[in-house]
Design a protein around this motif. Structure first.
Motif, mmCIF file in Angstrom:
data_model
loop_
_atom_site.group_PDB
_atom_site.id
_atom_site.type_symbol
_atom_site.label_atom_id
_atom_site.label_comp_id
_atom_site.label_asym_id
_atom_site.label_seq_id
_atom_site.Cartn_x
_atom_site.Cartn_y
_atom_site.Cartn_z
ATOM 1 N N THR A 1 0.382 -2.210 8.083
ATOM 2 C CA THR A 1 0.327 -1.846 6.885
ATOM 3 C C THR A 1 1.533 -1.994 6.315
ATOM 4 O O THR A 1 2.621 -1.871 6.584
ATOM 5 C CB THR A 1 0.032 -0.225 6.830
ATOM 6 O OG1 THR A 1 -1.104 0.185 7.653
ATOM 7 C CG2 THR A 1 -0.216 0.341 5.398
ATOM 8 N N PRO A 2 1.338 -3.070 5.136
ATOM 9 C CA PRO A 2 2.498 -3.493 4.437
ATOM 10 C C PRO A 2 2.911 -2.232 3.254
ATOM 11 O O PRO A 2 2.206 -1.446 2.760
ATOM 12 C CB PRO A 2 1.906 -4.528 3.694
ATOM 13 C CG PRO A 2 0.371 -4.222 3.364
ATOM 14 C CD PRO A 2 0.096 -3.703 4.710
ATOM 15 N N LYS A 3 4.075 -2.112 3.044
ATOM 16 C CA LYS A 3 4.599 -1.277 2.314
ATOM 17 C C LYS A 3 5.723 -1.635 1.257
ATOM 18 O O LYS A 3 6.446 -2.262 1.437
ATOM 19 C CB LYS A 3 5.291 0.219 3.107
ATOM 20 C CG LYS A 3 4.477 0.980 4.176
ATOM 21 C CD LYS A 3 3.453 1.658 3.351
ATOM 22 C CE LYS A 3 2.549 2.436 4.355
ATOM 23 N NZ LYS A 3 1.353 3.331 3.743
ATOM 24 N N GLY A 4 5.764 -0.812 -0.106
ATOM 25 C CA GLY A 4 6.702 -1.051 -0.868
ATOM 26 C C GLY A 4 7.670 0.084 -0.870
ATOM 27 O O GLY A 4 7.636 0.881 -0.136
ATOM 28 N N SER A 5 8.860 -0.078 -1.594
ATOM 29 C CA SER A 5 9.602 0.994 -1.532
ATOM 30 C C SER A 5 9.241 2.058 -2.517
ATOM 31 O O SER A 5 8.342 1.906 -3.070
ATOM 32 C CB SER A 5 10.986 0.460 -2.534
ATOM 33 O OG SER A 5 10.742 -0.129 -3.864
#
Length: 685
Positions: A134-138
């Motif tokens: 799962t890609p995550k942002g800040s």
């Protein structure tokens, strides 16, 4: 307004989580995505995806360096290619790409994990299923992609992976979460569900005796105990289900057994399944017929051949996927192995059978562009994936093509003093000189080939002469005669006997064939060069026969019998004078016969080959041009310059002569001459 816009977007902000999570499809409250699952058990999904998995490895992954000047060079030993070829100790590149393509086609996202060594260099690549990443942002939205969460399952806690350690192949962007790619099959979820339910329905019917069901009831009515109902139901399923279906039914009491509902023919689901096949195949860019789906076979009945459909599958499906994968490698993997400037990953499709016709047609188009003189060789090589360097940055234009400004008068021969030949215009001489230079490049190789054949012939002739002479010499009294006249008469008779045993006529025929074959080969080479001179590159049969005939006539000018007779006579006379025996005389004959008028077979073969090759080129040029109705030629001679070339040869350089005059000049040329001709297409005087 512009200042406000600049200030407002001086720092991009990103949503820390997807805007839509687990959204249902439009106009339904049923979760079809959940019902379909990962698609692994749906044949309507696996068939086209597996076709892509099998197809892409036909192409070869490459990395090329593109220079500022447009040159392209393949880097076969690039580190990224080596790592992909052997990603880890447990599987190779085919398995790596297979898993990648599955996740990419089904979910729109595919992931590789990089394993680094102690100095931070990637040494392993691992495919991980798309549902584990799962890609995550800040958290504050300041960073679009800060890390990935990897959840392998099996009781292992989810772990945070730096984005630099992930190669994330995206199919476009999912507007609901731009960090993810958009599944190409997401819009066909209902159709996939339809196909699954259709399969389950038919399987259930077959599992339940092949009919929807039956009603079993007492014929006279009445109430049956619940335990009897269950017992009868169990007995009926065991006795007539599975492999027992179709057996005889015997009841112990009057009983009605009636089917209810419908049979499979009353619910034809083929159209629904065809729709699913068409929609899924279209979503992946693959014609259904290529995969083997029945829905697509209809298109092959209306003009589209399977070959055309395979090409379409590559152009609409496989190649776009390959380009997207290569683009991500340029971003995420290639820079790990040094400066990526000028490097570009791509796929070489030269060995893809489905695209061979396309490549042949494209090659033919580039051939026409290059031969037409309006595209460089470098452009054609680059377009076909070949290496390019500065030597290829040239145009190939016919030498007879002369640049003439619009409206300019036609170029005519330069005036000549009275009694001298007219001289060709400068442009015509320049064009002809290019043709002659090409002939000069061919000349040495052609002459060498004839030299080898002639030397072999003369050596064979000399050995045959020795074999013919030895028995006769052994029967002769070889002691010097008291009267030289008697000795001479005896030697002449002996020589004629040797020539008779040698069968000189057979060798003369072989000699003529060598000439004819060589002249014909020269004619072919001249015809190849003639295309640059503005003539067709073919060799018409009449021209071939004429040139070969000229070779035969030239061979006839060499009196092989007289040369062999003189060589035999000289060898015998010298041997007698030296007091040699039969064996020594026979060996002396070999040296004299193979050398002939020259000191050795090498010198003899080399001199003849050079002279005949030059003459053959001139004859071939004249005959090929005359076949195209060209009757005038530009003379090129005296190229060795003053002191080495005759003044008259230097003087005739650049003059224009008729075909007959050119033929006579070629016949009169000195064995070491430099005379050449080029067709002249200019205006009359």
């Amino acid at each position: 307004m512009a200042n406000w816009f600049t200030k407002a977007f001086s720092a991009m902000r990103h949503s820390p989580r997807p805007a839509f999570v687990g959204a249902l499809l439009a106009r339904t409250r049923y979760d079809y995505r959940k019902a379909v699952g990962d698609g692994i058990d749906a044949s309507v999904v696996t068939a086209p995806v597996q076709w892509i998995q099998r197809a892409l490895p036909e192409a070869r992954l490459t990395i090329r360096h593109y220079g500022r000047d447009g040159t392209a060079a393949e880097i076969a030993d690039h580190g990224a290619l080596a790592l992909i070829a052997r990603p880890n100790d447990y599987y190779g590149d085919l398995a790596l790409w297979s898993g990648t393509l599955w996740s990419y086609c089904v979910a729109g996202n595919a992931y590789w994990l990089k394993v680094r060594n102690g100095v931070g260099k990637p040494v392993e690549l691992w495919y991980v299923p798309h549902w584990t990443m799962t890609p995550k942002g800040s958290a504050d939205g300041s960073e679009f992609l800060s890390h990935y969460v990897y959840a392998p399952g099996g009781g292992i806690e989810p772990m945070t992976i730096e984005s630099a350690d992930v190669v994330h192949f995206r199919h476009g962007m999912d507007p609901r979460d731009p960090r993810l790619g958009l599944s190409p099959l997401d819009g066909a979820i209902r159709e996939i569900f339809m196909d699954l339910e259709s399969s389950n329905f038919v399987a259930s019917l077959l599992r339940n005796m092949g009919v929807p069901g039956v009603v079993i009831s007492p014929k006279t009515g009445g109430v049956v105990a619940a335990e009897d109902v269950e017992a009868t139901k169990t007995w009926f399923k065991e006795a007539f289900g599975g492999d027992q279906r179709g057996g005889p039914l015997v009841m112990g009491a009057p009983t009605d057994v009636s089917p209810y509902g419908f049979n499979p023919q009353q619910m034809n689901m083929s159209e629904a399944r065809d729709i699913a096949e068409e929609r899924v195949s279209a979503s992946l860019g693959i014609p259904a017929a290529v995969v083997g789906f029945g829905a697509g076979l209809q298109s092959t009945k209306v003009g589209a051949t399977m070959t055309e459909l395979r090409k379409l599958a590559w152009h609409n499906g496989v190649l776009p996927i390959g380009r997207a994968l290569a683009d991500e490698l340029d971003r995420s993997l290639v820079p790990e192995f040094g400066n990526p400037s000028g490097l570009k990953a791509g796929w070489d499709t030269a060995e893809v059978l489905a695209l061979r016709d396309d490549e042949d047609a494209e090659t033919e188009r580039w051939n026409k562009r290059v031969q037409g003189g309006w595209a460089m060789v470098a452009e054609a090589r680059e377009a076909t994936g070949m290496e390019v360097d500065d030597s290829h940055r040239i145009y190939l234009r016919p030498i007879a093509s002369i640049e003439v400004p619009a409206g300019a008068p036609a170029r005519r021969p330069e005036p000549a003093p009275k009694g001298e030949k007219a001289r060709a215009p400068v442009a015509a001489r320049r064009a002809g000189r290019a043709f002659v230079r090409l002939l000069q490049k061919q000349e040495s190789q052609l002459a060498r080939a004839m030299e080898v054949r002639l030397k072999r012939f003369f050596t064979t002739l000399a050995k045959a002469a020795k074999e013919a002479a030895l028995p006769l010499l052994e029967a002769q009294d070889l002691t010097p005669k008291s009267l030289p006249a008697h000795e001479t008469k005896a030697d002449e008779l002996l020589v004629e006997m040797i020539l008779d045993r040698l069968g000189i006529g057979v060798h003369r025929t072989t000699f003529q064939h060598i000439y004819e074959a060589h002249y014909l080969e020269v004619a072919r080479k001249v015809s190849d060069a003639a295309e640059l001179a503005g003539l067709s590159g073919s060799l018409p049969d009449p021209v071939a026969r004429s040139v070969a005939g000229a070779g035969g006539r030239r061979a006839g000018l060499v009196d092989l019998t007289a040369q062999s007779r003189k060589a035999l006579f000289d060898a015998i006379a010298e041997g007698r004078a030296e007091g040699e025996g039969a064996g020594q005389l026979a060996s002396r004959i070999v040296d004299h016969v193979e050398g002939g008028p020259w000191a050795s077979a090498e010198t003899r073969a080399r001199t003849i080959a050079r002279t005949e090759t030059k003459y053959a080129q001139n004859v071939s040029t004249i005959e090929r041009a005359r076949a195209a109705n060209v009757e005038r030629f530009v003379v090129f001679d005296g190229r060795l310059g003053p002191g080495r070339s005759l003044e008259e040869h230097i003087a005739r350089d650049g003059s224009i002569v008729s075909a007959d005059e050119a033929s006579q000049m070629a016949a009169d040329e000195h064995p070491n001459g430099t005379l050449s001709f080029a067709p002249y297409f200019g205006e009359d005087d």
